[in-house]
Design a protein around this motif. Structure first.
Motif, mmCIF file in Angstrom:
data_model
loop_
_atom_site.group_PDB
_atom_site.id
_atom_site.type_symbol
_atom_site.label_atom_id
_atom_site.label_comp_id
_atom_site.label_asym_id
_atom_site.label_seq_id
_atom_site.Cartn_x
_atom_site.Cartn_y
_atom_site.Cartn_z
ATOM 1 N N ALA A 35 0.825 -1.207 0.000
ATOM 2 C CA ALA A 35 0.000 0.000 0.000
ATOM 3 C C ALA A 35 0.864 1.263 0.000
ATOM 4 C CB ALA A 35 -0.946 -0.008 1.195
ATOM 5 N N GLN A 36 1.951 1.266 0.761
ATOM 6 C CA GLN A 36 2.842 2.433 0.804
ATOM 7 C C GLN A 36 3.503 2.649 -0.553
ATOM 8 O OE1 GLN A 36 2.793 4.452 3.573
ATOM 9 N NE2 GLN A 36 1.210 2.944 4.024
ATOM 10 N N TYR A 37 3.958 1.561 -1.152
ATOM 11 C CA TYR A 37 4.602 1.622 -2.465
ATOM 12 C C TYR A 37 3.624 2.174 -3.506
ATOM 13 C CZ TYR A 37 7.100 -0.129 -6.601
ATOM 14 O OH TYR A 37 7.754 -0.246 -7.804
ATOM 15 N N GLU A 38 2.422 1.641 -3.526
ATOM 16 C CA GLU A 38 1.434 2.079 -4.515
ATOM 17 C C GLU A 38 1.020 3.532 -4.303
ATOM 18 O OE1 GLU A 38 -1.623 -0.943 -4.378
ATOM 19 O OE2 GLU A 38 -0.481 -2.231 -5.750
ATOM 20 N N GLN A 39 1.005 3.960 -3.065
ATOM 21 C CA GLN A 39 0.680 5.361 -2.782
ATOM 22 C C GLN A 39 1.767 6.290 -3.337
ATOM 23 O OE1 GLN A 39 -0.001 6.157 1.370
ATOM 24 N NE2 GLN A 39 -0.243 8.327 1.047
ATOM 25 N N ALA A 40 3.010 5.856 -3.252
ATOM 26 C CA ALA A 40 4.127 6.674 -3.730
ATOM 27 C C ALA A 40 4.325 6.578 -5.241
ATOM 28 C CB ALA A 40 5.417 6.262 -3.018
ATOM 29 N N ALA A 41 3.863 5.507 -5.862
ATOM 30 C CA ALA A 41 4.154 5.212 -7.278
ATOM 31 C C ALA A 41 3.869 6.360 -8.246
ATOM 32 C CB ALA A 41 3.423 3.947 -7.708
ATOM 33 N N PRO A 42 2.771 7.085 -8.121
ATOM 34 C CA PRO A 42 2.534 8.170 -9.087
ATOM 35 C C PRO A 42 3.610 9.256 -9.066
ATOM 36 C CG PRO A 42 0.512 7.641 -7.918
ATOM 37 C CD PRO A 42 1.624 6.906 -7.226
ATOM 38 N N SER A 43 4.395 9.317 -7.996
ATOM 39 C CA SER A 43 5.423 10.358 -7.863
ATOM 40 C C SER A 43 6.842 9.828 -8.063
ATOM 41 C CB SER A 43 5.324 11.012 -6.484
ATOM 42 O OG SER A 43 4.081 11.648 -6.327
ATOM 43 N N PHE A 44 7.007 8.564 -8.452
ATOM 44 C CA PHE A 44 8.358 8.035 -8.656
ATOM 45 C C PHE A 44 9.124 8.921 -9.632
ATOM 46 C CE2 PHE A 44 7.277 3.258 -7.825
ATOM 47 C CZ PHE A 44 7.160 3.516 -6.480
ATOM 48 N N LEU A 45 10.338 9.253 -9.281
ATOM 49 C CA LEU A 45 11.172 10.076 -10.146
ATOM 50 C C LEU A 45 11.550 9.320 -11.415
ATOM 51 C CD1 LEU A 45 12.708 12.716 -10.605
ATOM 52 C CD2 LEU A 45 14.624 11.718 -9.316
ATOM 53 N N HIS A 46 11.853 8.040 -11.271
ATOM 54 C CA HIS A 46 12.272 7.200 -12.401
ATOM 55 C C HIS A 46 11.414 5.936 -12.455
ATOM 56 C CE1 HIS A 46 15.755 9.761 -12.977
ATOM 57 N NE2 HIS A 46 16.069 9.607 -11.702
ATOM 58 N N PRO A 47 10.168 6.049 -12.866
ATOM 59 C CA PRO A 47 9.286 4.879 -12.855
ATOM 60 C C PRO A 47 9.793 3.731 -13.730
ATOM 61 C CG PRO A 47 8.230 6.723 -13.977
ATOM 62 C CD PRO A 47 9.494 7.241 -13.375
ATOM 63 N N ASP A 48 10.449 4.040 -14.837
ATOM 64 C CA ASP A 48 10.962 2.974 -15.702
ATOM 65 C C ASP A 48 12.057 2.172 -14.997
ATOM 66 O OD1 ASP A 48 9.217 3.851 -17.632
ATOM 67 O OD2 ASP A 48 10.745 4.935 -18.779
#
Length: 140
Positions: A66-79
Motif C-alpha cells: 500500500a505504501q509503495y502504490e501510494q508513492a508510485a505516481p510520484s516516482f522520479l524514475h518509474p521505468d
C-alpha cells in the motif's frame, strides 16, 4: 515472538544528509522525523512513529504494498523502478521477514522528495532496543 513494526517517512531528500539526527546517540534523534541510519533504530523512535504493528507477515507485506502504490505516481524514475518491480519486492519481503531480516525500501520521488518505508523486525538481531509497544504483541 517475532513481529514487525512498520514505519514510513516522505520528505525532502537532501534532509537525509543530516546524519547526526539519524543516529540514536544524537540528542535530536527522538524528535527528528528523519529515518534512522540503521533500520533497527526505528525501534528507538517514539511509538507514535509506528504506522502498524503486526505478527502477521501478510499484513506487513500488504502495508508495504500500500505504501509503495501510494508513492508510485510520484516516482522520479518509474521505468527504472519497474526493473525491480513491486512483485519482486513483495516476494523478497515475504521470504525474509520471517527470518528476522528488516525490509526497508527507499525511492526517490519528484520534486527532490524521498520515500522510505520499512517493516522492522522485533526483537531485532542487530540492535538492543526493547519493543516499542511492549509484549505480547498482537496489534494489526
Amino acid at each position: 515472538m517475532l513481529h514487525w513494526h512498520c514505519y514510513t517517512w516522505t520528505g525532502h531528500g537532501p534532509d537525509l544528509a543530516r546524519e547526526g539526527e539519524r543516529r540514536p546517540t544524537s540528542p535530536d534523534f527522538l524528535g527528528s522525523p528523519l529515518p534512522p541510519m540503521r533500520t533497527g533504530d526505528w525501534l528507538a523512535k517514539p511509538r507514535t512513529r509506528i504506522s502498524i504493528s503486526t505478527d502477521d507477515v501478510a499484513a506487513a507485506t500488504e502495508w508495504l504494498r500500500a505504501q509503495y502504490e501510494q508513492a508510485a505516481p510520484s516516482f522520479l524514475h518509474p521505468d527504472q523502478e519497474q526493473l525491480l518491480g513491486l512483485a519482486s519486492r513483495l516476494e523478497t519481503a515475504r521470504n525474509l521477514l520471517p527470518l528476522g531480516v528488516d525490509i526497508q525500501w527507499g525511492i526517490w520521488l519528484t520534486s527532490g522528495r524521498f520515500a522510505s518505508m520499512g517493516a522492522i523486525c522485533c526483537p531485532n538481531k542487530h540492535v538492543p532496543h526493547p519493543c516499542p509497544v511492549g509484549a505480547p504483541m498482537n496489534v494489526r
